[in-house]
Design a protein around this motif. Structure first.
Motif, PDB file in Angstrom:
ATOM      1  N   ARG A 132      29.769  97.160  14.109  1.00 61.53           N
ATOM      2  CA  ARG A 132      29.373  97.271  15.511  1.00 61.53           C
ATOM      3  C   ARG A 132      28.568  96.039  15.938  1.00 61.53           C
ATOM      4  NH1 ARG A 132      26.690 103.061  15.639  1.00 61.53           N
ATOM      5  NH2 ARG A 132      26.117 102.388  17.736  1.00 61.53           N
ATOM      6  N   PHE A 133      27.744  95.564  15.005  1.00 62.23           N
ATOM      7  CA  PHE A 133      26.948  94.378  15.306  1.00 62.23           C
ATOM      8  C   PHE A 133      27.857  93.172  15.535  1.00 62.23           C
ATOM      9  CE2 PHE A 133      24.766  90.553  13.731  1.00 62.23           C
ATOM     10  CZ  PHE A 133      23.711  90.498  14.618  1.00 62.23           C
ATOM     11  N   GLU A 134      28.897  93.058  14.693  1.00 62.28           N
ATOM     12  CA  GLU A 134      29.817  91.921  14.859  1.00 62.28           C
ATOM     13  C   GLU A 134      30.547  91.997  16.203  1.00 62.28           C
ATOM     14  OE1 GLU A 134      30.016  89.346  13.055  1.00 62.28           O
ATOM     15  OE2 GLU A 134      28.602  90.053  11.535  1.00 62.28           O
ATOM     16  N   VAL A 135      30.976  93.239  16.542  1.00 63.20           N
ATOM     17  CA  VAL A 135      31.645  93.402  17.834  1.00 63.20           C
ATOM     18  C   VAL A 135      30.687  93.031  18.969  1.00 63.20           C
ATOM     19  CG1 VAL A 135      32.678  95.075  19.408  1.00 63.20           C
ATOM     20  CG2 VAL A 135      33.247  95.128  16.962  1.00 63.20           C
ATOM     21  N   GLN A 136      29.462  93.537  18.831  1.00 59.42           N
ATOM     22  CA  GLN A 136      28.458  93.247  19.857  1.00 59.42           C
ATOM     23  C   GLN A 136      28.152  91.757  19.899  1.00 59.42           C
ATOM     24  OE1 GLN A 136      24.816  95.327  19.262  1.00 59.42           O
ATOM     25  NE2 GLN A 136      23.848  94.564  21.120  1.00 59.42           N
ATOM     26  N   ARG A 137      28.102  91.146  18.669  1.00 55.73           N
ATOM     27  CA  ARG A 137      27.806  89.711  18.643  1.00 55.73           C
ATOM     28  C   ARG A 137      28.928  88.906  19.292  1.00 55.73           C
ATOM     29  NH1 ARG A 137      23.621  87.836  19.503  1.00 55.73           N
ATOM     30  NH2 ARG A 137      24.608  85.825  19.038  1.00 55.73           N
ATOM     31  N   THR A 138      30.146  89.348  19.104  1.00 57.59           N
ATOM     32  CA  THR A 138      31.268  88.626  19.726  1.00 57.59           C
ATOM     33  C   THR A 138      31.130  88.678  21.249  1.00 57.59           C
ATOM     34  OG1 THR A 138      32.708  89.170  17.861  1.00 57.59           O
ATOM     35  CG2 THR A 138      33.774  88.520  19.913  1.00 57.59           C
ATOM     36  N   ALA A 139      30.817  89.863  21.754  1.00 58.12           N
ATOM     37  CA  ALA A 139      30.644  90.001  23.202  1.00 58.12           C
ATOM     38  C   ALA A 139      29.448  89.192  23.676  1.00 58.12           C
ATOM     39  CB  ALA A 139      30.478  91.471  23.566  1.00 58.12           C
ATOM     40  N   THR A 140      28.351  89.266  22.890  1.00 61.98           N
ATOM     41  CA  THR A 140      27.141  88.518  23.268  1.00 61.98           C
ATOM     42  C   THR A 140      27.412  87.022  23.237  1.00 61.98           C
ATOM     43  OG1 THR A 140      25.763  90.288  22.356  1.00 61.98           O
ATOM     44  CG2 THR A 140      24.720  88.144  22.693  1.00 61.98           C
ATOM     45  N   ARG A 141      28.129  86.595  22.194  1.00 63.55           N
ATOM     46  CA  ARG A 141      28.449  85.164  22.066  1.00 63.55           C
ATOM     47  C   ARG A 141      29.277  84.689  23.276  1.00 63.55           C
ATOM     48  NH1 ARG A 141      29.615  85.451  17.191  1.00 63.55           N
ATOM     49  NH2 ARG A 141      31.838  85.882  17.415  1.00 63.55           N
TER      50      ARG A 141
END
Length: 953
Positions: A49-58
């Motif tokens: 979930r963090f990676e998905v969120q990080r992709t969106a945040t990035r």
């Protein structure tokens, strides 16, 4: 009885772990595994979930960065358009010098306001031809050529924006100047991207930097590994060292890339974006977004740890609750399990008491069923044990029937210590068990074609007997045949085998099969032969012993009376033999006895009987011999003895004997009288100086014997009255501990001249006259007094006191011993009474009753002269004795006599098997002591240990 053995011995090497702990540890392991797996899944879920969120945040941060740059450009572009649209700014004014100067003066007054309030770094006005008419810029901004962009704006009549990055990154916007519907020129505004960097940090919380190719490897904010220079960077004091950790910029397909970087114990995400490359630049400037992920990752780890701790605490609570729930049932089950071994030891009542089922219960469970089953089993086993005796006879019959069955177990064949073979009627061996192959030396493959008779020593008669027995069994004339034969092994060794031949049950093919079971009696017969030999022969000289000699003498007397022919008895006693023992030791005396026996044997005829009747006394029974013949034999004996040259004797010492001769025919005398008369005659010969013979005449010596008896009775009575009996103490060594454990009390008589008289001079008279009772009381009283003195001095030795057979039958002796023991409570545990084997066996019942009574007082008992009678093995296990004394006749020649070694070892093992301690007498050198230690003898007594003395060390 039930077999009390259990697999516990086989499990003795395994560690025990309670079932409760097995359950708790197993469930604990499972819970730990499940909780760990769940926490790991939770961790992976959070990271995903963090990676998905990080992709969106990035993507959001990149979009924000570009949006800020675009917004800044649009704002700048709008400002340029606004300035270009002002009517007051006519481009024609710039064409004349006066107008140019006036306009410059006017804008110079506002340039600082435009610079500070609107963030402008440059302002340029261009003519339609593209010529720069006026320029305002800050000192830090270098002059840049915008001709291409200006011509594009004028040609296209539309505004545009672009970015230039050299020493610094500046964003430019150009707008066309319209006059009367025509393009008259263009206005170009420039503003630094620093405002975009600052705005990005305020908007997103992340840092933004601008990286441009480095012209020189030296200078400020240079990133040498990347070949770039940071010209705009928020939080530069932290982020610049972070960027210096990079060795290369990751590949940027599509103009974007990102990577994670750890620095200073923190995690950062770096997103790279390419800016527009203009003017043929080899590499574009880069925007880098720096986002600190440390707290987010720490939040993930804390979430996983908190979940794991919570699950562990929940698991621990569950295990504790489970332990409380199973504790009571497992306790009940443990009681039942611990009670089950008691069933194997036949303690049925104790087992039922330990199981103790619950008296109050709402519902039954498995443990209640186990308790009831165990109690029911105890009753069943108890019933079976009571019925076992009744079934024993039936089992015996069953075993006998099984022994003739054809299909017996192969494991029995291989483990039974008997030869089991089957053979056909013609003697061909069909099968042979392992023990049979071991004795015969034949392998399995050697059996083919072998016949039963080939196993045996061929003597003709035995082979015919076996063949006849097999035929009788095959014909049904006989059921069983017992035969003995010698088995000859392949290596030449012989075995004495007792065979039991029988017919196996009827076979379906009508072929008769003979079962032959052989028992190896070799060792038993050898032992029986050796024990029989020792029971009838003297192991030192090889002559028959006194008992065998008396039997032969009894037969000779009966034959003489029946056939009316003469016979003679020679009673031989060596002269001065005591001095040989005293001067040269008992070993020299024993060697001399063997030499004398050989010499006497060489004189006697083959039909004569020679025996050793005492220490240095020999008897010779001459069959069909008259007076002259007996005298001639006696003279030949002394002549041969005089020729002995013995190394242990002094030069002037000659071996001789005093020989008493008794001739018998039809005289009505028994063996005891005959030996007594011969003894009298021997003493008559010794009284003449020895080295001679004396022929007994009827009535001779009676007066002398009476006078001798009266003399010694008077001496004994006087010694008892005058306290002239003295007690000497000989130490007894504990062989294993290598220290003296106790002493034997030995009585002596002190003569009028002060010399000591050994007990052999007066003991026989004392026993025959009944005075031995008083001597025994005298010794007991004085020894107890000596023990009390030693106790007072702190010496707690045990003492062994000899009792005669006469005293055992004295009803008053037990009361006397009880009174003497009352002198101190320490006495009973330190007293050992000794009684000879002959005295004990002569009245076995009285001896055992007396021993039990004395042992109840706390004293111990020792059986003296153990091994001289064949009955020793039978009586030692029935008499309540604690010690057995191996007779000195076996110990004296132990080192040089293999027969004595075998016998002493056997006596020690028998006594040890009955739980008795062993004492060896006449130990005279270290070799004998070492050999006794190797045989397992417990105690040693003799001159090598210590001589009798009046005091105790």
């Amino acid at each position: 009885m039930l077999d009390s053995s259990s697999p516990a011995a086989a499990r003795g090497g395994f560690r025990f772990l309670s079932l409760k702990w097995k359950i708790l540890l197993t469930l604990g392991g499972v819970m730990l595994s499940v909780n760990g797996a769940l926490s790991l899944l939770h961790y992976h879920d959070l990271r995903s979930r963090f990676e998905v969120q990080r992709t969106a945040t990035r993507e959001r941060l990149v979009a924000q960065a570009f949006a800020l740059r675009t917004d800044s450009g649009l704002r700048l572009q709008a400002l340029a358009g606004m300035l270009a649209a002002l009517d007051s700014v006519g481009v024609s004014l710039f064409q004349t010098p006066a107008g140019n100067a006036l306009l410059r003066q006017h804008f110079d007054s506002y340039w600082s306001v435009l610079q500070l309030d609107l963030g402008l770094d440059s302002l340029q006005v261009y003519a339609r031809s593209g010529q720069a008419l006026a320029t305002w810029r800050t000192d830090t901004l270098s002059a840049l050529n915008h001709d291409a962009q200006v011509r594009t704006v004028i040609a296209d009549e539309r505004a545009m924006q672009w970015t230039r990055c050299q020493d610094r990154c500046t964003q430019f916007a150009a707008a066309p100047i319209l006059s009367a519907g025509q393009v008259a020129g263009a206005v170009v505004l420039g503003s630094s991207l620093a405002d975009v960097v600052v705005s990005f940090f305020r908007l997103s919380g992340a840092d933004l930097g601008v990286l441009v190719p480095a012209v020189s490897p030296e200078g400020k904010n240079i990133l040498p590994h990347l070949g770039l220079r940071a010209i705009g960077l928020s939080s530069a004091e932290r982020n610049l060292p972070l960027l210096e950790q990079l060795s290369e910029v990751p590949p940027m397909p599509g103009g974007r890339a990102w990577r994670l970087l750890s620095y200073g114990g923190r995690q950062f995400e770096l997103s790279f974006m390419a800016l527009d490359a203009l003017d043929g630049a080899s590499s574009p400037a880069l925007l880098v977004v720096i986002d600190d992920l440390t707290q987010a990752l720490a939040d993930i780890e804390n979430s996983v740890l908190n979940r794991l701790w919570g699950e562990l605490l929940a698991s621990l609570f569950s295990l504790l609750l489970l332990a409380l729930l199973v504790h009571a049932p497992l306790q009940r089950m443990t009681q039942a399990v611990r009670a089950i071994p008691l069933l194997g030891r036949s303690a049925f009542a104790e087992a039922r008491a330990r199981i103790s089922p619950r008296s109050r219960r709402l519902v039954d469970d498995e443990i209640d069923s186990l308790d009831e089953a165990a109690i029911d089993l105890s009753y069943r086993l108890e019933t079976l044990e009571r019925d076992e005796a009744a079934h024993a006879e039936q089992m015996q019959g069953m075993l006998q029937r099984i022994s003739v069955e054809r299909d017996f177990s192969k494991s029995l064949l291989d483990t039974a210590q008997v030869i089991i073979l089957t053979q056909s009627v013609d003697g061909r061996i069909l099968s042979l068990n392992r023990y049979g192959r071991l004795l015969s030396g034949w392998a399995e493959e050697d059996l083919s074609g072998k016949r039963f008779c080939e196993l045996l020593c061929s003597d003709g008669s035995s082979e015919l007997a076996i063949q006849q027995a097999v035929r009788d069994i095959a014909a049904g004339d006989r059921q069983h045949v017992h035969l003995e034969s010698i088995l000859k092994s392949a290596n030449g060794q012989s075995y004495e085998i007792t065979w039991n031949h029988s017919r196996l049950s009827e076979r379906t093919d009508d072929a008769v099969m003979i079962l032959s079971v052989g028992i190896d009696h070799t060792e038993r017969k050898r032992a029986e032969s050796h024990v029989s030999y020792l029971a009838e022969y003297d192991p030192l000289t090889g002559l028959v012993n006194r008992q065998h000699f008396q039997n032969g003498l009894d037969q000779a007397l009966a034959s003489a009376r029946r056939l009316a022919h003469d016979g003679a008895l020679l009673y031989l006693d060596l002269d001065g033999f005591k001095y040989v023992n005293d001067l040269s030791g008992h070993q020299a005396g024993d060697a001399l006895l063997r030499v004398v026996a050989d010499e006497v044997r060489s004189v006697a005829r083959a039909s004569d009987l020679l025996g050793r009747l005492g220490g240095d006394e020999l008897g010779i029974l001459l069959h069909e011999c008259d007076r002259e013949g007996a005298i001639q034999v006696a003279e030949k004996i002394n002549a041969r003895l005089a020729e002995i040259k013995f190394p242990g004797l002094a030069a002037n010492h000659r071996v001789s004997a005093s020989i008493g001769i008794v001739v018998f025919s039809e005289a009505l005398m028994d063996v005891k009288q005959l030996l007594a008369n011969a003894d009298i005659a021997m003493y008559q010969a010794k009284s003449k100086g020895g080295a001679g013979w004396h022929l007994y005449a009827e009535g001779e010596g009676v007066q002398e014997k009476m006078q001798n008896r009266l003399y010694w009775e008077e001496m004994i009575n006087r010694s008892l009255t005058d306290q002239r009996f003295v007690v000497h103490y000989q130490p007894i060594l504990d062989i294993r501990a290598k220290q003296v454990s106790h002493y034997e009390a030995l009585v002596r008589m002190r003569a009028a001249d002060g010399s000591l008289i050994p007990p052999g001079m007066f003991m026989e008279v004392a026993e025959n006259g009944g005075l031995i009772r008083d001597i025994d009381r005298y010794v007991i009283h004085h020894v107890f007094g000596k023990m009390l003195e030693l106790f007072a001095a702190g010496k707690h030795y045990s003492f062994s006191i000899n009792l005669s057979g006469v005293s055992i039958n004295d009803s008053r002796l037990l009361a006397f011993i009880r009174d003497e023991l009352s002198r101190s409570p320490l006495l009973p545990s330190h007293v050992v009474f000794e009684i000879t084997e002959t005295a004990a066996v002569s009245d076995f019942s009285a001896a055992r009753t007396f021993m039990n009574a004395v042992r109840e007082l706390g004293c111990a008992f020792s059986l003296d002269d153990f091994g001289v009678g064949f009955s020793s093995f039978n009586y030692v296990k029935q008499l309540p004795v604690d010690y057995v004394k191996i007779d000195g006749s076996f110990v004296r020649t132990l080192v040089d006599s293999p027969d004595d070694q075998v016998f002493v070892r056997a006596l020690a093992e028998v006594a040890r098997g009955f739980g008795k301690k062993t004492v060896a007498e006449f130990v005279e050198d270290e070799r004998a002591l070492n050999m006794l230690r190797a045989f397992g003898v417990d105690y040693a007594q003799g001159y090598y240990i210590g001589k009798p003395a009046p005091d105790v060390a």
